[in-house]
Motif scaffolding. Structure first.
Motif, PDB file in Angstrom:
ATOM      1  N   ASP A 167      13.804  -0.020 -17.889  1.00 54.10           N
ATOM      2  CA  ASP A 167      14.957   1.161 -16.698  1.00 54.10           C
ATOM      3  C   ASP A 167      14.708   2.559 -17.092  1.00 54.10           C
ATOM      4  O   ASP A 167      14.199   3.495 -15.339  1.00 54.10           O
ATOM      5  CB  ASP A 167      15.861   0.509 -16.108  1.00 54.10           C
ATOM      6  N   LEU A 168      14.612   2.968 -17.618  1.00 51.95           N
ATOM      7  CA  LEU A 168      14.087   4.548 -18.045  1.00 51.95           C
ATOM      8  C   LEU A 168      13.129   4.750 -18.109  1.00 51.95           C
ATOM      9  O   LEU A 168      12.557   6.101 -16.849  1.00 51.95           O
ATOM     10  CB  LEU A 168      14.090   4.924 -20.210  1.00 51.95           C
ATOM     11  N   ALA A 169      12.594   3.685 -18.019  1.00 52.26           N
ATOM     12  CA  ALA A 169      10.669   3.874 -18.265  1.00 52.26           C
ATOM     13  C   ALA A 169      10.102   3.903 -16.670  1.00 52.26           C
ATOM     14  O   ALA A 169       9.152   4.785 -15.755  1.00 52.26           O
ATOM     15  CB  ALA A 169       9.883   2.826 -19.109  1.00 52.26           C
ATOM     16  N   SER A 170      11.056   3.403 -15.987  1.00 52.83           N
ATOM     17  CA  SER A 170      10.976   3.752 -14.606  1.00 52.83           C
ATOM     18  C   SER A 170      11.532   3.946 -13.709  1.00 52.83           C
ATOM     19  O   SER A 170      11.368   4.101 -12.888  1.00 52.83           O
ATOM     20  CB  SER A 170      10.834   1.956 -14.368  1.00 52.83           C
ATOM     21  N   GLN A 171      11.962   5.211 -14.324  1.00 52.97           N
ATOM     22  CA  GLN A 171      12.612   5.827 -13.215  1.00 52.97           C
ATOM     23  C   GLN A 171      11.515   7.027 -12.504  1.00 52.97           C
ATOM     24  O   GLN A 171      11.990   6.687 -11.718  1.00 52.97           O
ATOM     25  CB  GLN A 171      13.853   6.660 -14.067  1.00 52.97           C
ATOM     26  N   PRO A 172      10.978   6.851 -13.286  1.00 55.65           N
ATOM     27  CA  PRO A 172       9.570   8.084 -12.595  1.00 55.65           C
ATOM     28  C   PRO A 172       9.049   7.706 -11.408  1.00 55.65           C
ATOM     29  O   PRO A 172       9.016   7.922 -10.643  1.00 55.65           O
ATOM     30  CB  PRO A 172       9.170   8.815 -14.114  1.00 55.65           C
ATOM     31  N   ASP A 173       8.810   6.607 -11.589  1.00 56.27           N
ATOM     32  CA  ASP A 173       8.338   5.450 -10.713  1.00 56.27           C
ATOM     33  C   ASP A 173       9.232   5.703  -9.734  1.00 56.27           C
ATOM     34  O   ASP A 173       8.509   5.107  -8.700  1.00 56.27           O
ATOM     35  CB  ASP A 173       7.389   4.010 -11.109  1.00 56.27           C
ATOM     36  N   ARG A 174      10.499   5.195  -9.830  1.00 57.88           N
ATOM     37  CA  ARG A 174      11.404   4.773  -8.461  1.00 57.88           C
ATOM     38  C   ARG A 174      11.681   5.863  -7.478  1.00 57.88           C
ATOM     39  O   ARG A 174      11.820   6.538  -6.684  1.00 57.88           O
ATOM     40  CB  ARG A 174      12.557   4.690  -9.402  1.00 57.88           C
ATOM     41  N   ARG A 175      11.144   6.912  -8.734  1.00 56.33           N
ATOM     42  CA  ARG A 175      11.989   8.486  -7.946  1.00 56.33           C
ATOM     43  C   ARG A 175      10.130   9.246  -7.084  1.00 56.33           C
ATOM     44  O   ARG A 175      10.978   9.562  -6.286  1.00 56.33           O
ATOM     45  CB  ARG A 175      11.975   9.867  -9.279  1.00 56.33           C
ATOM     46  N   GLU A 176       9.302   8.638  -7.430  1.00 58.48           N
ATOM     47  CA  GLU A 176       7.759   8.888  -6.511  1.00 58.48           C
ATOM     48  C   GLU A 176       8.643   7.603  -5.866  1.00 58.48           C
ATOM     49  O   GLU A 176       7.593   8.687  -4.482  1.00 58.48           O
ATOM     50  CB  GLU A 176       7.099   8.504  -8.062  1.00 58.48           C
ATOM     51  N   ALA A 177       8.906   6.683  -6.087  1.00 57.02           N
ATOM     52  CA  ALA A 177       8.377   6.084  -4.111  1.00 57.02           C
ATOM     53  C   ALA A 177       9.943   6.497  -3.037  1.00 57.02           C
ATOM     54  O   ALA A 177       9.466   6.175  -2.221  1.00 57.02           O
ATOM     55  CB  ALA A 177       8.887   5.031  -4.894  1.00 57.02           C
ATOM     56  N   GLY A 178      11.117   6.996  -4.321  1.00 61.31           N
ATOM     57  CA  GLY A 178      12.003   7.438  -3.218  1.00 61.31           C
ATOM     58  C   GLY A 178      10.704   8.615  -2.532  1.00 61.31           C
ATOM     59  O   GLY A 178      11.898   8.914  -0.748  1.00 61.31           O
ATOM     60  N   ASN A 179      10.598   9.634  -3.345  1.00 64.19           N
ATOM     61  CA  ASN A 179      10.153  11.006  -2.621  1.00 64.19           C
ATOM     62  C   ASN A 179       9.013  10.551  -1.234  1.00 64.19           C
ATOM     63  O   ASN A 179       9.097  11.352  -0.325  1.00 64.19           O
ATOM     64  CB  ASN A 179       9.820  11.783  -3.989  1.00 64.19           C
TER      65      ASN A 179
END
Length: 286
Positions: A167-179
């Motif tokens: 989950d920590l490693a995928s946080q940037p991906d989730r933020r990018e997807a949200g943006n």
């Protein structure tokens, strides 16, 4: 759990978890938690440190630095996490006269190689995370499982750590997807609100600092329609509302929505609704 004071490390009580469990009683063989701990207000700095196992360090307060093999001296802030691993030399710790609040988990097992291959970002880089209350709670839950001394709970803690790190490693991906999703919705909303002031695709793309091809792809991916067809459908939906709620002529409705050719407007309207604009009005939208 061992709780003690060591003023060389911190002026606050330190918690260290060293599970004394026969590894043969554990069912998860590919991942083993060696130890874990919480060092609030840590002041100790490490120079040329080496490690036999992998460790994952989460910083929830304060700041400091992290360096691998004499490389770049990276800044560590609250909300950072980093890795320590075998066959490398590390310099790290809070800045002089500073501190940081540290959670750490030391692990061993073949599963780590899979993490590195599949989803764990560059282990030599400090990574950012948002350590909110839910993540702190998950770290404390792992401590509770480790401290129980039960082999099954140690397995659970190891698997929970794997999920936590993923989950920590995928946080940037989730933020990018949200943006990305917010940007797409902004484009679609802009198109919907520009019906009475029709813009050429190039003008609309320029407003959002994207190319026309990107605009077309965004619309198609989000709506399933090509850009021009989506615009027609937006305008026809607005035309239906105008026809039922005003006394504007069909020509005036078409003009208001950018259709200078009334015949063309009527043809597009009938293709989408199955009725001509006049029939649609006369039948009250039925």
């Amino acid at each position: 759990m061992t709780k003690y004071m060591d003023y060389m490390i911190s002026s606050h009580p330190i918690r260290v978890f060293n599970p004394m469990v026969d590894s043969s009683r554990q069912k998860v063989k590919s991942l083993r938690l060696v130890n874990a701990g919480h060092l609030p207000g840590r002041t100790l700095q490490r120079s040329r440190a080496k490690f036999n196992n992998w460790a994952f360090v989460m910083i929830t307060g304060g700041s400091g630095y992290y360096q691998v093999e004499g490389g770049e001296m990276q800044q560590v802030e609250a909300g950072s996490w980093f890795c320590l691993f075998p066959d490398a030399v590390f310099n790290y710790g809070p800045h002089a006269d500073g501190y940081w609040d540290e959670y750490y988990y030391t692990v061993d097992g073949g599963r780590i190689a899979e993490w590195l291959e599949q989803w764990l970002p560059n282990p030599c880089q400090v990574k950012k995370a948002a350590f909110d209350d839910s993540l702190i709670h998950r770290m404390e839950m792992m401590f509770m499982l480790i401290d129980s001394g039960a082999p099954t709970n140690l397995d659970r803690a190891a698997l929970m750590l794997e999920s936590f790190l993923y989950d920590l490693a995928s946080q940037p991906d989730r933020r990018e997807a949200g943006n990305r999703e917010r940007f797409v919705l902004k484009v679609i909303e802009d198109l919907s609100q520009s019906l009475h002031t029709p813009l050429e695709p190039a003008q609309m793309a320029a407003r959002h600092h994207i190319s026309v091809s990107t605009l077309r792809r965004i619309v198609h991916d989000y709506t399933g329609y090509p850009l021009n067809e989506f615009l027609h459908r937006l305008r026809v939906a607005e035309a239906r509302n105008i026809l039922l709620n005003t006394e504007l002529t069909v020509k005036e409705v078409g003009d208001a929505l950018g259709y200078k050719d009334t015949f063309y407007f009527s043809r597009v309207f009938k293709r989408i609704t199955g009725l001509s604009p006049r029939s649609y009005r006369n039948r009250g939208g039925q």
